[in-house]
Design a protein around this motif. Structure first.
Motif, short mmCIF file in Angstrom:
data_model
loop_
_atom_site.label_atom_id
_atom_site.label_comp_id
_atom_site.label_asym_id
_atom_site.label_seq_id
_atom_site.Cartn_x
_atom_site.Cartn_y
_atom_site.Cartn_z
N PHE A 80 0.81 -1.22 0.00
CA PHE A 80 0.00 0.00 0.00
C PHE A 80 0.85 1.27 0.00
O PHE A 80 0.62 2.18 -0.81
N THR A 81 1.81 1.36 0.91
CA THR A 81 2.59 2.59 1.03
C THR A 81 3.47 2.86 -0.18
O THR A 81 3.44 3.97 -0.73
N PRO A 82 4.25 1.87 -0.67
CA PRO A 82 5.07 2.15 -1.86
C PRO A 82 4.25 2.54 -3.08
O PRO A 82 4.70 3.36 -3.90
N LEU A 83 3.05 1.98 -3.21
CA LEU A 83 2.22 2.26 -4.38
C LEU A 83 1.26 3.43 -4.15
O LEU A 83 0.46 3.74 -5.03
N LYS A 84 1.33 4.03 -2.95
CA LYS A 84 0.47 5.17 -2.60
C LYS A 84 -1.02 4.81 -2.69
O LYS A 84 -1.84 5.59 -3.17
N MET A 85 -1.33 3.62 -2.22
CA MET A 85 -2.72 3.16 -2.18
C MET A 85 -3.36 3.66 -0.87
O MET A 85 -3.63 2.90 0.05
N ASP A 86 -3.60 4.96 -0.82
CA ASP A 86 -4.00 5.62 0.42
C ASP A 86 -5.47 5.41 0.78
O ASP A 86 -5.89 5.74 1.90
N SER A 87 -6.27 4.88 -0.15
CA SER A 87 -7.71 4.69 0.12
C SER A 87 -8.06 3.23 0.38
O SER A 87 -9.23 2.86 0.36
N ASP A 127 -7.19 3.04 -6.62
CA ASP A 127 -6.10 2.36 -5.92
C ASP A 127 -5.73 1.05 -6.59
O ASP A 127 -4.55 0.69 -6.68
N LEU A 128 -6.74 0.32 -7.05
CA LEU A 128 -6.46 -0.96 -7.70
C LEU A 128 -5.74 -0.77 -9.03
O LEU A 128 -4.98 -1.65 -9.45
N TYR A 129 -5.94 0.38 -9.66
CA TYR A 129 -5.17 0.65 -10.87
C TYR A 129 -3.70 0.93 -10.52
O TYR A 129 -2.78 0.54 -11.25
N LYS A 130 -3.46 1.57 -9.38
CA LYS A 130 -2.08 1.73 -8.90
C LYS A 130 -1.45 0.36 -8.64
O LYS A 130 -0.26 0.14 -8.89
N TRP A 131 -2.26 -0.55 -8.11
CA TRP A 131 -1.82 -1.93 -7.85
C TRP A 131 -1.42 -2.61 -9.16
O TRP A 131 -0.35 -3.22 -9.27
N HIS A 132 -2.28 -2.49 -10.17
CA HIS A 132 -1.96 -3.05 -11.48
C HIS A 132 -0.66 -2.47 -12.03
O HIS A 132 0.21 -3.21 -12.52
N THR A 133 -0.51 -1.15 -11.95
CA THR A 133 0.69 -0.50 -12.48
C THR A 133 1.94 -0.98 -11.75
O THR A 133 2.98 -1.24 -12.38
N GLY A 134 1.83 -1.12 -10.42
CA GLY A 134 2.97 -1.61 -9.66
C GLY A 134 3.36 -3.03 -10.05
O GLY A 134 4.55 -3.36 -10.15
N LEU A 135 2.36 -3.87 -10.30
CA LEU A 135 2.63 -5.24 -10.73
C LEU A 135 3.27 -5.25 -12.12
O LEU A 135 4.20 -6.03 -12.38
N GLN A 136 2.77 -4.41 -13.02
CA GLN A 136 3.33 -4.34 -14.36
C GLN A 136 4.81 -3.94 -14.33
O GLN A 136 5.61 -4.40 -15.15
#
Length: 450
Positions: free
Chosen positions: A200-207, A256-265
């Motif tokens: 969460f923190t590295p990907l800025k998934m703040d919500s 937030d889940l799009y940030k998750w996808h981007t981080g995985l990519q």
């Protein structure tokens, strides 16, 4: 010459913009059709190659307050939590805090047959550990209350294994809970703090977070289930995060889940070698926290989620950087069909816009002859058909009750998933001998059995 090149460049840019606008409009038309049919109420984000094609909310996040869903609305994502848990475990592997080959007995020495169950078995649903969600009494009466690790483990620890670890596949929320319980013993951090630290923190998934019961936010969606008419207007209770835990406790937003996808990519959490291992089918098209499928000749990795009042689907075509995120605050069964039609739009494949279907009347005498048991041996799946108050109702042995609506005397569709069609095959004397099931996965034949 330079002017000609410039004009050509401008023309190409304009064409690309118009094409993207057309795709966005096409996607919105499709989503609105599902919304009008009462099969979607939530938020969606669809992206391709780093560009968001559609981010929009449909319907209300809170019927009483009349607040609308949007990209910031927070939903329970249920079992779409599992890719987070698996990625966290792989992160701990990369940090040499545990190994995929570690035995469960390393962390829980007194766990029955723990010396034959590996971390990899837990990740891939091949541990054979009994799934606590099969305990109807607990789920109906206790799942909304806080439970300790000891209380949760008591639901499955001493149950016989479904099979010898590694030999078969069976979806087990208990197995993923065990992964969450292992985290503090391996990493010295609680499961939720480890997810925050490493993801969460590295990907800025703040919500995003875990304790949906105590989340105090105007952005919080209320989950709804259907009343007797099929309208989704009944406020659903919330499964406590200590119960869903590492198998399904996360809440999030489409953004937030799009940030998750981007981080995985970008392999921002774990390296390519480990991440790609998670995408490799272990058994039954399941890797480490991901369902692996193919569509239009490309690999799709995804995970859906279902919990009281909420449904989710998180699907990715990694080689094309395509991401489809659907978060819904009604108990719709239509998410898989929606995802596949969305992908049809993106890949310029044929599809149909769902239309509201009007059932016809069929006599109780005709419906009664369809009552009985039907079986698909290769899954395996056993379905009991019953006639209840003039309505044909399906009771699968591992799924929810579904009412059937008649298209004609032998063809039906599900009341809450109109794309799911059922047709009965009759013998020469008019007695049903089998039924054909057709949904987004494809046709299946269920043979009538005694």
């Amino acid at each position: 010459m330079q002017k000609q090149v410039y004009l050509l460049f401008c023309a190409l840019c304009l064409a690309a913009t118009v094409h993207a606008q057309n795709i966005t409009a096409e996607l919105d038309t499709l989503l609105r059709a599902y919304y009008r049919r009462g099969e979607f109420n939530g938020s969606v984000l669809i992206a391709r190659q780093g560009k968001i094609l559609l981010e929009k909310g449909y319907g209300y996040s809170n019927l009483t307050a009349r607040t609308l869903n949007d990209g910031h609305t927070r939903f329970q994502i249920a079992s779409a939590t599992k890719p987070f848990t698996s990625t966290l475990i792989l992160k701990l592997v990369s940090l040499h805090k545990l190994s995929l080959d570690d035995k469960l007995s390393k962390f829980y020495p007194d766990y029955p047959k723990g010396d034959s169950i590996t971390v990899e078995n837990l990740l891939s649903h091949t541990s054979g550990i009994y799934d606590y969600t099969r305990d109807g009494d607990f789920m109906n009466n206790e799942a909304g209350k806080p439970n300790t690790e000891e209380m949760m483990m008591a639901l499955f620890k001493d149950k016989p294994l479904d099979f010898s670890p590694g030999t078969q596949w069976s979806y087990s929320n208990s197995g993923y809970s065990m992964l969450g319980y292992i985290v503090p013993r391996a990493a010295g951090l609680s499961y939720d703090k480890a997810i925050r630290k490493y993801i969460f923190t590295p990907l800025k998934m703040d919500s995003s977070g875990f304790d949906f019961v105590h989340l105090d936010s105007t952005r919080k969606a209320i989950g709804y289930y259907a009343d007797s008419t099929g309208a989704y207007n009944q406020r659903a209770p919330i499964v406590d995060s200590s119960v869903a835990f590492a198998a399904g406790a996360i809440y999030s937003t489409v953004e937030d889940l799009y940030k998750w996808h981007t981080g995985l990519q970008q392999y921002a959490i774990v390296n390519k070698t480990l991440q790609d291992k998670a995408y490799k089918p272990f058994k039954n098209n399941y890797g480490y926290g991901w369902i692996i499928d193919s569509i239009y000749g490309r690999r799709m990795v995804s995970h859906s989620g279902a919990i009281w009042g909420f449904r989710s689907n998180f699907a990715r075509i990694t080689e094309d950087d395509v991401c489809v995120i659907l978060l819904c605050n009604i108990e719709t069964p239509a998410m898989t069909n929606m995802t596949r039609r969305i992908l049809a739009v993106l890949y310029h494949q044929p599809y149909t816009i769902p239309q509201l279907r009007v059932p016809v009347q069929v006599s109780a005498a005709v419906l009664a002859k369809y009552a009985g048991f039907y079986e698909i041996k290769e899954i395996p799946l056993r379905i009991e058909m019953k006639l209840e108050n003039g309505t044909l109702v399906a009771y699968p042995n591992n799924g929810p009750r579904s009412e059937l609506m008649a298209a004609d005397a032998t063809h039906f569709f599900l009341k809450d998933d109109q794309d799911y069609e059922i047709g009965f095959d009759l013998d020469e004397s008019g007695v049903p001998k089998s039924m054909q099931l057709r949904n987004s996965i494809g046709p299946r034949t269920a043979v009538r059995v005694p």
